[in-house]
Write a protein that holds these residues in place. Structure first.
Motif, PDB file in Angstrom:
ATOM      1  N   VAL A 197       0.744 -16.372 -17.543  1.00 47.66           N
ATOM      2  CA  VAL A 197       0.305 -16.434 -18.942  1.00 47.66           C
ATOM      3  C   VAL A 197      -1.015 -17.200 -19.044  1.00 47.66           C
ATOM      4  N   GLN A 198      -1.161 -18.264 -18.294  1.00 50.36           N
ATOM      5  CA  GLN A 198      -2.423 -19.001 -18.285  1.00 50.36           C
ATOM      6  C   GLN A 198      -3.560 -18.116 -17.781  1.00 50.36           C
ATOM      7  N   GLN A 199      -3.305 -17.335 -16.748  1.00 49.54           N
ATOM      8  CA  GLN A 199      -4.316 -16.425 -16.207  1.00 49.54           C
ATOM      9  C   GLN A 199      -4.674 -15.349 -17.222  1.00 49.54           C
ATOM     10  N   LYS A 200      -3.660 -14.799 -17.910  1.00 49.14           N
ATOM     11  CA  LYS A 200      -3.906 -13.783 -18.935  1.00 49.14           C
ATOM     12  C   LYS A 200      -4.796 -14.351 -20.042  1.00 49.14           C
ATOM     13  N   LYS A 245       0.356  -5.456 -20.184  1.00 45.14           N
ATOM     14  CA  LYS A 245       1.535  -5.294 -21.050  1.00 45.14           C
ATOM     15  C   LYS A 245       2.460  -6.497 -20.992  1.00 45.14           C
ATOM     16  N   GLU A 246       2.635  -7.081 -19.790  1.00 44.28           N
ATOM     17  CA  GLU A 246       3.602  -8.163 -19.634  1.00 44.28           C
ATOM     18  C   GLU A 246       3.100  -9.193 -18.622  1.00 44.28           C
ATOM     19  N   HIS A 268       7.545 -22.778 -21.547  1.00 40.52           N
ATOM     20  CA  HIS A 268       8.477 -22.970 -20.441  1.00 40.52           C
ATOM     21  C   HIS A 268       7.877 -22.360 -19.172  1.00 40.52           C
ATOM     22  N   ASN A 269       8.234 -22.885 -18.025  1.00 48.31           N
ATOM     23  CA  ASN A 269       7.722 -22.362 -16.752  1.00 48.31           C
ATOM     24  C   ASN A 269       8.045 -20.884 -16.565  1.00 48.31           C
ATOM     25  N   ASP A 270       9.161 -20.419 -17.143  1.00 46.02           N
ATOM     26  CA  ASP A 270       9.585 -19.026 -16.985  1.00 46.02           C
ATOM     27  C   ASP A 270       9.270 -18.182 -18.226  1.00 46.02           C
ATOM     28  N   ILE A 271       8.205 -18.522 -18.932  1.00 47.37           N
ATOM     29  CA  ILE A 271       7.788 -17.799 -20.131  1.00 47.37           C
ATOM     30  C   ILE A 271       7.611 -16.301 -19.837  1.00 47.37           C
ATOM     31  N   VAL A 272       7.980 -15.474 -20.801  1.00 49.16           N
ATOM     32  CA  VAL A 272       7.712 -14.042 -20.744  1.00 49.16           C
ATOM     33  C   VAL A 272       6.806 -13.728 -21.934  1.00 49.16           C
ATOM     34  N   SER A 273       5.683 -13.069 -21.649  1.00 49.98           N
ATOM     35  CA  SER A 273       4.706 -12.722 -22.677  1.00 49.98           C
ATOM     36  C   SER A 273       4.535 -11.212 -22.704  1.00 49.98           C
ATOM     37  N   ILE A 274       4.710 -10.621 -23.885  1.00 54.66           N
ATOM     38  CA  ILE A 274       4.666  -9.167 -24.050  1.00 54.66           C
ATOM     39  C   ILE A 274       3.539  -8.793 -25.015  1.00 54.66           C
ATOM     40  N   GLU A 275       2.706  -7.849 -24.585  1.00 57.51           N
ATOM     41  CA  GLU A 275       1.629  -7.302 -25.417  1.00 57.51           C
ATOM     42  C   GLU A 275       1.999  -5.869 -25.790  1.00 57.51           C
ATOM     43  N   PRO A 276       1.376  -5.310 -26.832  1.00 59.65           N
ATOM     44  CA  PRO A 276       1.698  -3.935 -27.220  1.00 59.65           C
ATOM     45  C   PRO A 276       1.206  -2.913 -26.189  1.00 59.65           C
ATOM     46  N   ASP A 277       1.807  -1.730 -26.230  1.00 70.01           N
ATOM     47  CA  ASP A 277       1.329  -0.632 -25.394  1.00 70.01           C
ATOM     48  C   ASP A 277      -0.156  -0.422 -25.657  1.00 70.01           C
ATOM     49  N   GLY A 278      -0.907  -0.161 -24.598  1.00 73.14           N
ATOM     50  CA  GLY A 278      -2.350   0.053 -24.726  1.00 73.14           C
ATOM     51  C   GLY A 278      -3.159  -1.202 -24.484  1.00 73.14           C
ATOM     52  N   SER A 279      -2.497  -2.334 -24.315  1.00 71.84           N
ATOM     53  CA  SER A 279      -3.198  -3.581 -24.010  1.00 71.84           C
ATOM     54  C   SER A 279      -3.535  -3.602 -22.519  1.00 71.84           C
TER      55      SER A 279
END
Length: 123
Positions: free
Chosen positions: A50-53, A42-43, A28-39
């Protein structure tokens, strides 16, 4: 698409290494992506973030030696998969990463993803 449809499509694309295709077609255009602490990041919020990440992750990779993606486990509007990577990052030794990936689906699109793994120690 149902949650099962989205899950099956994502798994198929991931198994083929087509992560960018998965993001552009299933997220979705408003996607939220979460990585663990230490990444490193993080968000990420929004499709372009998300594409850039993903692009930044790909730029850190020297070689992917192998990858395994499980079948999805689906419940209501959520699904999870496990992913195993045998990978060499640039300037780092070859390593194995195992993670659980949790997704939320709304109206046939992935609106949230969260990854659970132990981040590598900084080099």
């Amino acid at each position: 698409m149902t949650t099962q449809d989205v899950a099956d499509k994502l798994v198929g694309l991931c198994r083929q290494g087509q992560f960018s295709e998965a993001i552009s077609t299933l997220y979705h255009n408003d996607i939220v992506s979460i990585e663990p602490d230490g990444s490193p990041q993080k968000e990420a919020r929004g499709l372009s973030a998300v594409q850039q990440k993903t692009e930044e992750f790909n730029n850190m990779v020297e070689e992917i030696h192998g990858m395994e993606v499980s079948d999805p486990l689906v419940a209501d509007k959520f699904f999870s998969i496990s992913m195993k990577l045998d990978i060499t990052f640039k300037g780092a030794p070859r390593t194995n990463i195992e993670e659980i990936c949790l997704y939320q689906v709304e109206n046939g699109k992935i609106t949230r993803e969260e990854f659970f793994f132990t981040p590598m120690a900084p080099q």
